[in-house]
Design an enzyme around this catalytic site. Structure first.
Site, PDB file in Angstrom:
ATOM      1  N   TYR A 156       0.885  -1.288  -0.127  1.00 35.46           N
ATOM      2  CA  TYR A 156       0.214  -0.006   0.100  1.00 35.46           C
ATOM      3  C   TYR A 156       0.767   1.154  -0.004  1.00 35.46           C
ATOM      4  CZ  TYR A 156      -3.603  -3.059   1.472  1.00 35.46           C
ATOM      5  OH  TYR A 156      -4.635  -4.159   1.927  1.00 35.46           O
ATOM      6  N   GLU A 172     -15.669   0.788  24.250  1.00 29.38           N
ATOM      7  CA  GLU A 172     -16.703   1.224  23.192  1.00 29.38           C
ATOM      8  C   GLU A 172     -17.590   2.538  23.050  1.00 29.38           C
ATOM      9  OE1 GLU A 172     -19.039  -2.400  24.529  1.00 29.38           O
ATOM     10  OE2 GLU A 172     -18.808  -3.366  22.722  1.00 29.38           O
TER      11      GLU A 172
END
Ligand code: NI
Length: 390
Positions: A293, A367
């Site tokens: 990449y 979270e």
């Protein structure tokens, strides 16, 4: 508790979705169940989408009533990694050999969260929600680009969770933020023989040792020290018995750079050293370098859009900058070669002083970052719409 983020009311739903995704990890280009979970959630949100069959990309669309309005894209990656999860979480991966160790479950959920916010209060632009397969391996971004799905997109935004920052911190930086990642493999072909009679053989292991030592001078002596570069030899395979001279050796490794001229210099240097070492010791040395990449290079205008959005979500105190690029890599770079945009990072550590690297079997997130990500993606679309129409 004071309502802090615009996405606060979506938290319970986002946690549920993230945990379902987490439980069902799938590897690059195999994200079939993941796509189904995403499509079910888009259905609930009444957001239309295209499902790109074998590539597994799901592209949601929120059209604007003005056809000529700009198109802003949000991108989340879908794939998990090979490996066994060791988090002990009640919603750990169902299978033993795959896990969401890079937080892509969180990225998908954040983009869904933003979709929910944007659907209820549409911005003055078209929005694409790109759920992209195969970030870890295979360059799913290229597949999405080649499908033509991003034609006419004015700007694209994406982000990644990280333990480098706390929840409530967003890193936004202009220019190069990740490295080019290339791989190499070197095959040394000598001549095998009896361990007691070296004069009859060409020892591939001795040549390997000398080559490894020589390669260490590439970065230290040939590259300008102000530019980052890494050459890592990750595997060496040679030999079969203590009293046998090895005929062959294979080395594999990784190269990380942030500038094309540095990359070229390392590639050429490796080839030169491999060739010279073969000549010096009468062996055949073949080298193969595969380009990976390219670096993620954020564009300035879109970085400022992301900066303003981040500031709205986390305030001045939560805005982080980057002292130096990460030597990791990310296929978001392919989008940025074609479309202006910005890739950010979301702080996600669970406790102060906790640092669990991405890709580790213990990797998990706080979270609460889902709220930050959803609010940021919502805001960045609105900021971009405003910027492009003013
Ligand atoms: Ni990742």
């Amino acid at each position: 508790m004071v309502e802090k983020y615009k996405s606060e009311h979506l938290y319970e739903w986002m946690v549920t979705v993230r945990r379902i995704l987490h439980q069902h990890p799938e590897l690059a280009f195999k994200e079939v169940e993941t796509a189904k979970i995403l499509m079910a959630e888009l259905d609930k949100l009444e957001i239309a989408y295209n499902y790109n069959g074998p590539g597994n990309a799901v592209i949601g669309r929120l059209p604007c009533k003005h056809p000529a309005a700009p198109v802003v894209a949000l991108r989340a990656d879908m794939d998990a990694l090979p490996g066994t999860e060791n988090t002990g979480l009640p919603f750990a991966a169902c299978m033993k050999d795959k896990m969401h160790a890079c937080g892509h479950d969180a990225h998908m959920t954040m983009v869904l969260g933003a979709a929910a916010l944007l659907k209820v209060s549409p911005p003055p632009c078209h929005v694409l929600f790109i759920f992209q397969p195969a970030e870890e391996k295979g360059g799913g971004a290229r597949v999405v680009l080649e499908s033509g799905a991003l034609q006419g997109v004015s700007a694209i935004f994406g982000g990644h969770v990280t333990h480098h920052y706390r929840v409530g911190e967003i890193m936004v930086a202009d220019g190069v933020i990740t490295a080019q990642s290339d791989r190499f493999s070197i095959h040394i072909k000598g001549k095998g023989g009896h361990g007691a009679r070296p004069h009859e053989a060409t020892d591939a292991i001795v040549i390997t040792g000398l080559l490894i030592a020589a390669m260490q001078t590439l970065v230290s002596r040939e590259i300008n020290p102000v530019y980052p570069a890494v050459v890592t030899i990750g595997t060496v395979h040679a030999g079969s018995a203590p009293n046998v001279i090895a005929a062959e050796a294979i080395l594999e490794g990784s190269i990380r750079t942030t500038l094309p001229e540095v990359r070229d210099r390392i590639h050429n240097g490796l080839k030169r050293m491999a060739r010279a070492m073969g000549e010096l010791h009468n062996a055949k040395v073949e080298i193969d370098i595969t380009q990976g990449y390219p670096p993620v290079v954020n564009t300035t205008r879109e970085t400022y859009i992301a900066y303003r959005a981040a500031q709205k979500v986390v305030g001045h105190a939560g805005l982080m900058t980057l002292d130096h690029p990460s030597m990791g890599s990310e296929d978001f770079s392919y989008y940025l070669q074609k479309i202006p945009g910005c890739y950010v990072r979301f702080g996600a550590r669970r406790h102060e002083n906790e640092y669990i690297p991405l890709h580790s079997p213990e990797f998990d997130i706080n979270e609460e970052v889902l709220k930050v990500g959803a609010a940021f993606f919502d805001e960045v679309v609105r900021e971009a719409a405003q910027e492009f129409s003013s």
